[in-house]
Design a protein around this motif. Structure first.
Motif, PDB file in Angstrom:
ATOM      1  N   ASP A  12      -4.973  83.325  95.832  1.00  0.00           N
ATOM      2  CA  ASP A  12      -5.898  82.469  95.085  1.00  0.00           C
ATOM      3  C   ASP A  12      -5.581  80.991  95.270  1.00  0.00           C
ATOM      4  N   TRP A  13      -4.994  80.648  96.425  1.00  0.00           N
ATOM      5  CA  TRP A  13      -4.577  79.270  96.663  1.00  0.00           C
ATOM      6  C   TRP A  13      -5.736  78.282  96.567  1.00  0.00           C
ATOM      7  N   ALA A  14      -6.953  78.707  96.941  1.00  0.00           N
ATOM      8  CA  ALA A  14      -8.074  77.776  97.047  1.00  0.00           C
ATOM      9  C   ALA A  14      -8.469  77.174  95.710  1.00  0.00           C
ATOM     10  N   THR A  15      -8.078  77.781  94.599  1.00  0.00           N
ATOM     11  CA  THR A  15      -8.470  77.231  93.297  1.00  0.00           C
ATOM     12  C   THR A  15      -7.646  76.014  92.909  1.00  0.00           C
ATOM     13  N   ARG A  16      -6.505  75.825  93.576  1.00  0.00           N
ATOM     14  CA  ARG A  16      -5.603  74.747  93.155  1.00  0.00           C
ATOM     15  C   ARG A  16      -5.088  73.882  94.294  1.00  0.00           C
ATOM     16  N   HIS A  17      -5.341  74.278  95.552  1.00  0.00           N
ATOM     17  CA  HIS A  17      -4.731  73.579  96.683  1.00  0.00           C
ATOM     18  C   HIS A  17      -5.775  73.249  97.747  1.00  0.00           C
ATOM     19  N   VAL A  18      -5.443  72.265  98.598  1.00  0.00           N
ATOM     20  CA  VAL A  18      -6.352  71.892  99.676  1.00  0.00           C
ATOM     21  C   VAL A  18      -6.247  72.843 100.859  1.00  0.00           C
ATOM     22  N   SER A  19      -5.152  73.590 100.973  1.00  0.00           N
ATOM     23  CA  SER A  19      -4.960  74.520 102.081  1.00  0.00           C
ATOM     24  C   SER A  19      -4.017  75.626 101.639  1.00  0.00           C
ATOM     25  N   ALA A  20      -3.978  76.714 102.419  1.00  0.00           N
ATOM     26  CA  ALA A  20      -3.059  77.808 102.114  1.00  0.00           C
ATOM     27  C   ALA A  20      -1.610  77.336 102.221  1.00  0.00           C
ATOM     28  N   TYR A  21      -1.316  76.493 103.218  1.00  0.00           N
ATOM     29  CA  TYR A  21       0.050  76.014 103.392  1.00  0.00           C
ATOM     30  C   TYR A  21       0.495  75.166 102.197  1.00  0.00           C
ATOM     31  N   ALA A  22      -0.449  74.478 101.576  1.00  0.00           N
ATOM     32  CA  ALA A  22      -0.119  73.660 100.415  1.00  0.00           C
ATOM     33  C   ALA A  22       0.438  74.507  99.274  1.00  0.00           C
ATOM     34  N   ALA A  23       0.090  75.794  99.237  1.00  0.00           N
ATOM     35  CA  ALA A  23       0.554  76.671  98.163  1.00  0.00           C
ATOM     36  C   ALA A  23       1.990  77.131  98.352  1.00  0.00           C
ATOM     37  N   SER A  24       2.605  76.799  99.491  1.00  0.00           N
ATOM     38  CA  SER A  24       3.943  77.315  99.781  1.00  0.00           C
ATOM     39  C   SER A  24       5.028  76.662  98.942  1.00  0.00           C
ATOM     40  N   HIS A  25       4.903  75.383  98.644  1.00  0.00           N
ATOM     41  CA  HIS A  25       5.937  74.657  97.911  1.00  0.00           C
ATOM     42  C   HIS A  25       5.336  73.332  97.436  1.00  0.00           C
ATOM     43  N   PRO A  26       5.756  72.800  96.284  1.00  0.00           N
ATOM     44  CA  PRO A  26       5.196  71.528  95.803  1.00  0.00           C
ATOM     45  C   PRO A  26       5.298  70.385  96.801  1.00  0.00           C
ATOM     46  N   TRP A  27       6.378  70.328  97.585  1.00  0.00           N
ATOM     47  CA  TRP A  27       6.465  69.272  98.600  1.00  0.00           C
ATOM     48  C   TRP A  27       5.338  69.391  99.621  1.00  0.00           C
ATOM     49  N   GLU A  28       5.058  70.625 100.053  1.00  0.00           N
ATOM     50  CA  GLU A  28       3.996  70.825 101.041  1.00  0.00           C
ATOM     51  C   GLU A  28       2.622  70.630 100.403  1.00  0.00           C
ATOM     52  N   ASP A  29       2.502  70.956  99.136  1.00  0.00           N
ATOM     53  CA  ASP A  29       1.256  70.699  98.419  1.00  0.00           C
ATOM     54  C   ASP A  29       0.966  69.197  98.418  1.00  0.00           C
ATOM     55  N   TRP A  30       1.993  68.408  98.105  1.00  0.00           N
ATOM     56  CA  TRP A  30       1.836  66.952  98.127  1.00  0.00           C
ATOM     57  C   TRP A  30       1.471  66.449  99.531  1.00  0.00           C
ATOM     58  N   ALA A  31       2.215  66.892 100.542  1.00  0.00           N
ATOM     59  CA  ALA A  31       1.987  66.384 101.899  1.00  0.00           C
ATOM     60  C   ALA A  31       0.601  66.752 102.409  1.00  0.00           C
ATOM     61  N   GLU A  32       0.145  67.976 102.116  1.00  0.00           N
ATOM     62  CA  GLU A  32      -1.196  68.387 102.521  1.00  0.00           C
ATOM     63  C   GLU A  32      -2.253  67.577 101.773  1.00  0.00           C
ATOM     64  N   THR A  33      -2.018  67.321 100.495  1.00  0.00           N
ATOM     65  CA  THR A  33      -2.970  66.535  99.707  1.00  0.00           C
ATOM     66  C   THR A  33      -2.995  65.094 100.195  1.00  0.00           C
ATOM     67  N   TRP A  34      -1.810  64.526 100.459  1.00  0.00           N
ATOM     68  CA  TRP A  34      -1.724  63.161 100.994  1.00  0.00           C
ATOM     69  C   TRP A  34      -2.491  63.053 102.315  1.00  0.00           C
ATOM     70  N   ALA A  35      -2.259  63.989 103.226  1.00  0.00           N
ATOM     71  CA  ALA A  35      -2.962  63.970 104.513  1.00  0.00           C
ATOM     72  C   ALA A  35      -4.463  64.041 104.301  1.00  0.00           C
ATOM     73  N   HIS A  36      -4.885  64.868 103.351  1.00  0.00           N
ATOM     74  CA  HIS A  36      -6.311  65.015 103.093  1.00  0.00           C
ATOM     75  C   HIS A  36      -6.902  63.714 102.555  1.00  0.00           C
ATOM     76  N   TYR A  37      -6.137  63.018 101.734  1.00  0.00           N
ATOM     77  CA  TYR A  37      -6.617  61.732 101.220  1.00  0.00           C
ATOM     78  C   TYR A  37      -6.805  60.736 102.366  1.00  0.00           C
ATOM     79  N   LEU A  38      -5.869  60.727 103.313  1.00  0.00           N
ATOM     80  CA  LEU A  38      -6.020  59.835 104.473  1.00  0.00           C
ATOM     81  C   LEU A  38      -7.214  60.248 105.329  1.00  0.00           C
ATOM     82  N   HIS A  39      -7.477  61.582 105.428  1.00  0.00           N
ATOM     83  CA  HIS A  39      -8.693  62.030 106.109  1.00  0.00           C
ATOM     84  C   HIS A  39      -9.921  61.400 105.444  1.00  0.00           C
ATOM     85  N   MET A  40      -9.958  61.453 104.127  1.00  0.00           N
ATOM     86  CA  MET A  40     -11.112  60.928 103.389  1.00  0.00           C
ATOM     87  C   MET A  40     -11.297  59.438 103.651  1.00  0.00           C
ATOM     88  N   ILE A  41     -10.204  58.684 103.543  1.00  0.00           N
ATOM     89  CA  ILE A  41     -10.274  57.240 103.747  1.00  0.00           C
ATOM     90  C   ILE A  41     -10.808  56.909 105.134  1.00  0.00           C
TER      91      ILE A  41
END
Length: 377
Positions: free
Chosen positions: A242-271
């Motif tokens: 059920d990763w999609a309800t809380r994370h930007v990717s499946a890998y983001a669900a692996s650990h809070p550090w990876e959740d942050w890094a995936e979210t950060w990358a996604h924010y730069l994609h948006m910008i």
């Protein structure tokens, strides 16, 4: 990446251009002015210097002098220029690279050029966000390394301010093989660099910025065993969960550090994507999914703060249009993601944190917004 116009003739030119195809002007990106400029030779004391070229029809050439990055003059691998009073021979982006592969191998030279191009794109976005290196706040360093016969594999990652990238990621076939093997919908050079820069800025902005509790309340406790978390993630490869309800990717669900890094990358994609769409002179309009109204895409750097809701309002239809264009050419979706409300809350956290770091209006605002990020740090 946004587009520019030639200083001399006004023709459309691109971030990585080295010559205007319309008027023939030499082009270079000027990090100190954050623009792509047409240049004219201005040699002094035997040194090959340049200055900005004037508009067509004018003979005046004024402004500061520049030299080209050594990686341009020796390898045609960079289009950044250096102010003449900066005595470094590498530009602001290239000097961040600490180790290179053996460039005597043609394949390595090709890979390195591609990676440096992606790194300059990352440099641009970070600089636009006010996160470029300054005294007292160093930027990340980079090591671009190749697997050696009989040696351990080079792993892409971040440690202690150094981002390491396996140069095999520059090969389309190898990157596609790894993407399929790991069950990823998206894998690109710029995606890697944005993700790893997220780990770097987590250290600077979250850990050293006193925001661990706010981070943990949203992303989880990063003190959990990192290696065990990644082992568990790869052990259940192929299970959707059920990763999609809380994370930007499946890998983001692996650990809070990876959740942050995936979210950060996604924010730069948006910008970057929003700025690119807004930079075309005629502008890009996108439909509102809820009706027939169309919206002009706005440069995210021109939006009034905080701006995040407006970014999202434009982002969703823009990515739908992007995927429709890709499909019209028989390609897979360029943006294979669907962001949930949980993922959006984390993206808002990143946005608020970046905005708090880059405020330039001088107001002594020390409040806290709804994501727990102080509005002035």
């Amino acid at each position: 990446m946004r587009v520019f116009n030639c200083d001399h003739c006004g023709h459309l030119v691109f971030f990585d251009s080295v010559q205007c195809l319309n008027c023939g002007s030499a082009l270079a990106f000027l990090p100190d002015q954050m623009t792509l400029a047409a240049l004219t030779p201005a040699p002094q004391d035997g040194e090959a210097l340049w200055r900005r070229r004037s508009h067509e029809g004018s003979e005046a050439h004024t402004g500061r002098l520049y030299r080209m990055c050594r990686n341009h003059t020796e390898y045609q691998a960079c289009n950044f220029a250096i102010p003449s009073n900066d005595f470094a021979d590498l530009c602001a982006s290239c000097r961040q690279t600490r180790f290179l592969p053996d460039l005597s191998a043609y394949a390595n030279m090709r890979r390195w050029k591609q990676i440096e191009g992606a790194k300059r794109q990352l440099f641009y976005t970070l600089a636009r966000l006010g996160l470029e290196p300054v005294p007292g706040r160093p930027g990340p360093l980079f090591e671009f390394l190749a697997d050696m016969p009989g040696g351990p594999p080079i792993l892409t990652g971040h440690l202690g301010g150094i981002i390491t990238l396996n140069i095999a990621e520059a090969d389309d076939d190898e990157r596609a093989r790894r993407r399929i093997a790991l069950g990823e919908p998206y894998r690109t050079l710029i995606g890697h660099l944005r993700h790893e820069s997220g780990h770097f800025y987590w250290d600077q902005l979250v850990r050293d910025g006193g925001l661990l509790e706010s981070f943990r309340s949203l992303f989880g406790d990063e003190r959990q065993d990192y290696s065990a978390a990644l082992d568990a993630h790869y052990a259940k490869q192929g299970e959707l969960g059920d990763w999609a309800t809380r994370h930007v990717s499946a890998y983001a669900a692996s650990h809070p550090w990876e959740d942050w890094a995936e979210t950060w990358a996604h924010y730069l994609h948006m910008i970057d994507l929003l700025e690119t769409a807004a930079s075309y002179q005629a502008g890009v309009t996108v439909p509102d999914p809820r009706g027939s109204v169309r919206h002009q895409v706005t440069d995210p750097f021109a939006m009034p703060r905080p701006g995040f809701q407006e970014m999202v309002r434009q982002w969703v239809p823009l990515t739908l249009m992007l995927n429709s264009l890709s499909r019209s050419l028989g390609q897979h979706d360029a943006y294979p993601f669907a962001l949930s409300a949980g993922a959006m809350r984390k993206l808002r956290f990143v946005h608020d944190l970046v905005q708090a770091q880059t405020q330039s209006d001088g107001r002594p605002d020390t409040g806290v917004n709804d994501t727990g990020v102080p509005t002035a740090l």
